[in-house]
Write an enzyme that holds these catalytic residues in place. Structure first.
Site, mmCIF file in Angstrom:
data_model
loop_
_atom_site.group_PDB
_atom_site.id
_atom_site.type_symbol
_atom_site.label_atom_id
_atom_site.label_comp_id
_atom_site.label_asym_id
_atom_site.label_seq_id
_atom_site.Cartn_x
_atom_site.Cartn_y
_atom_site.Cartn_z
ATOM 1 N N GLY A 45 12.250 -5.054 2.299
ATOM 2 C CA GLY A 45 11.971 -5.587 0.976
ATOM 3 C C GLY A 45 10.576 -6.180 0.918
ATOM 4 O O GLY A 45 10.027 -6.595 1.944
ATOM 5 N N GLN A 50 3.800 -11.417 -2.235
ATOM 6 C CA GLN A 50 3.469 -11.259 -0.817
ATOM 7 C C GLN A 50 2.191 -10.457 -0.601
ATOM 8 O O GLN A 50 1.609 -10.501 0.489
ATOM 9 C CB GLN A 50 4.627 -10.567 -0.074
ATOM 10 C CG GLN A 50 5.855 -11.448 0.066
ATOM 11 C CD GLN A 50 6.946 -10.731 0.832
ATOM 12 O OE1 GLN A 50 7.700 -9.947 0.272
ATOM 13 N NE2 GLN A 50 7.024 -10.978 2.131
ATOM 14 N N CYS A 92 11.274 -12.399 7.373
ATOM 15 C CA CYS A 92 10.407 -12.157 6.221
ATOM 16 C C CYS A 92 9.078 -11.604 6.728
ATOM 17 O O CYS A 92 8.546 -12.091 7.725
ATOM 18 C CB CYS A 92 10.181 -13.482 5.488
ATOM 19 S SG CYS A 92 9.060 -13.346 4.081
ATOM 20 N N LEU A 93 8.544 -10.597 6.036
ATOM 21 C CA LEU A 93 7.260 -10.019 6.444
ATOM 22 C C LEU A 93 6.141 -11.041 6.364
ATOM 23 O O LEU A 93 5.109 -10.877 7.013
ATOM 24 C CB LEU A 93 6.932 -8.791 5.576
ATOM 25 C CG LEU A 93 7.865 -7.587 5.743
ATOM 26 C CD1 LEU A 93 7.504 -6.500 4.734
ATOM 27 C CD2 LEU A 93 7.813 -7.037 7.164
ATOM 28 N N HIS A 134 16.571 -12.730 -1.414
ATOM 29 C CA HIS A 134 15.355 -13.085 -0.672
ATOM 30 C C HIS A 134 14.112 -12.677 -1.478
ATOM 31 O O HIS A 134 13.177 -13.468 -1.635
ATOM 32 C CB HIS A 134 15.390 -12.369 0.687
ATOM 33 C CG HIS A 134 14.183 -12.583 1.542
ATOM 34 N ND1 HIS A 134 14.232 -13.295 2.722
ATOM 35 C CD2 HIS A 134 12.890 -12.186 1.385
ATOM 36 C CE1 HIS A 134 13.007 -13.323 3.253
ATOM 37 N NE2 HIS A 134 12.178 -12.655 2.458
ATOM 38 N N GLU A 135 14.122 -11.441 -2.003
ATOM 39 C CA GLU A 135 12.950 -10.963 -2.755
ATOM 40 C C GLU A 135 12.804 -11.713 -4.082
ATOM 41 O O GLU A 135 11.701 -12.053 -4.491
ATOM 42 C CB GLU A 135 13.031 -9.458 -2.999
ATOM 43 C CG GLU A 135 13.052 -8.606 -1.732
ATOM 44 C CD GLU A 135 12.020 -9.010 -0.692
ATOM 45 O OE1 GLU A 135 10.916 -9.428 -1.068
ATOM 46 O OE2 GLU A 135 12.322 -8.917 0.505
ATOM 47 N N HIS A 138 11.036 -14.952 -3.699
ATOM 48 C CA HIS A 138 9.570 -14.841 -3.610
ATOM 49 C C HIS A 138 8.921 -14.956 -4.989
ATOM 50 O O HIS A 138 7.816 -15.458 -5.122
ATOM 51 C CB HIS A 138 9.175 -13.493 -3.004
ATOM 52 C CG HIS A 138 9.166 -13.467 -1.496
ATOM 53 N ND1 HIS A 138 8.360 -14.278 -0.741
ATOM 54 C CD2 HIS A 138 9.857 -12.710 -0.607
ATOM 55 C CE1 HIS A 138 8.559 -14.023 0.550
ATOM 56 N NE2 HIS A 138 9.465 -13.072 0.662
HETATM 57 ZN ZN LIG Z 1 10.166 -12.349 2.431
#
Ligand SMILES: [Zn+2]
Length: 169
Positions: A45, A50, A92-93, A134-135, A138
């Site tokens: 995701g 981000q 998380c990225l 989660h997304e 953000h």
């Molecule tokens: Zn994330």
């Protein structure tokens, strides 16, 4: 085009993203860049903040590109139902190298426009419910780290600060 992914502590990640007024060619370019960046990472995701874009767009693909039908594009997503609870490991990225257990509803229903502007309703349970929440977090400037209890959150933030000081973040 691949876009650099912002990391925890970078200004912009904590901003509340603005709704997309209409899906035009620049929105579709943003979506395509996000998909490419998510797959390259690789991740399941990615949300626009981000990559430094304060817009309410995110992409999710639990198969990381293996199954075309698993790709979801969510423009202006809203959670319309949530139920149950699940506790599971999350990463998380934007927080590479770290994971933690996060408590979240185990089932959600999200309404969002897709890449063509068609409104869709997506029901997710388990990992999909987790990835969607989660997304969506953000888009409100929230990372999973902010959902942890103080002591857990402080431990990650301390280790990140150490990496920042060593120029390794
Ligand atoms: Zn994330």
């Amino acid at each position: 085009m691949l876009r650099p992914i912002l990391k925890l502590g970078t200004a912009g990640l904590d901003k509340i993203a603005a709704p997309i007024a209409g899906i035009d060619s620049s929105t579709r370019q943003l979506i395509d860049d996000m998909i490419e960046t998510m797959y390259a990472a690789p991740g399941i995701g990615l949300a626009a903040p981000q990559i430094g874009v304060a817009a309410r767009v995110c992409v999710v693909d639990l198969s990381v590109g293996r199954t075309a039908s698993d790709l979801m594009v969510l423009v202006n997503p809203e959670i319309i139902e949530r139920s149950g609870m699940q506790l599971d490991e999350e990463g998380c990225l934007s927080v590479p190298g770290f994971t933690a257990s996060v408590l979240r509803p185990s089932r959600i229903v999200v309404r969002a426009a897709d890449r063509d502007g068609v409104t869709r309703t997506i029901e997710g349970t388990g990992l999909l419910a987790r990835a969607l929440q989660h997304e969506l977090d953000h888009l409100d400037g929230m990372l999973y780290v902010h959902r942890l209890r103080g002591i857990q959150r402080a431990a990650i933030e301390r280790r990140v600060r150490r990496l920042v000081n060593r120029g390794q973040w």
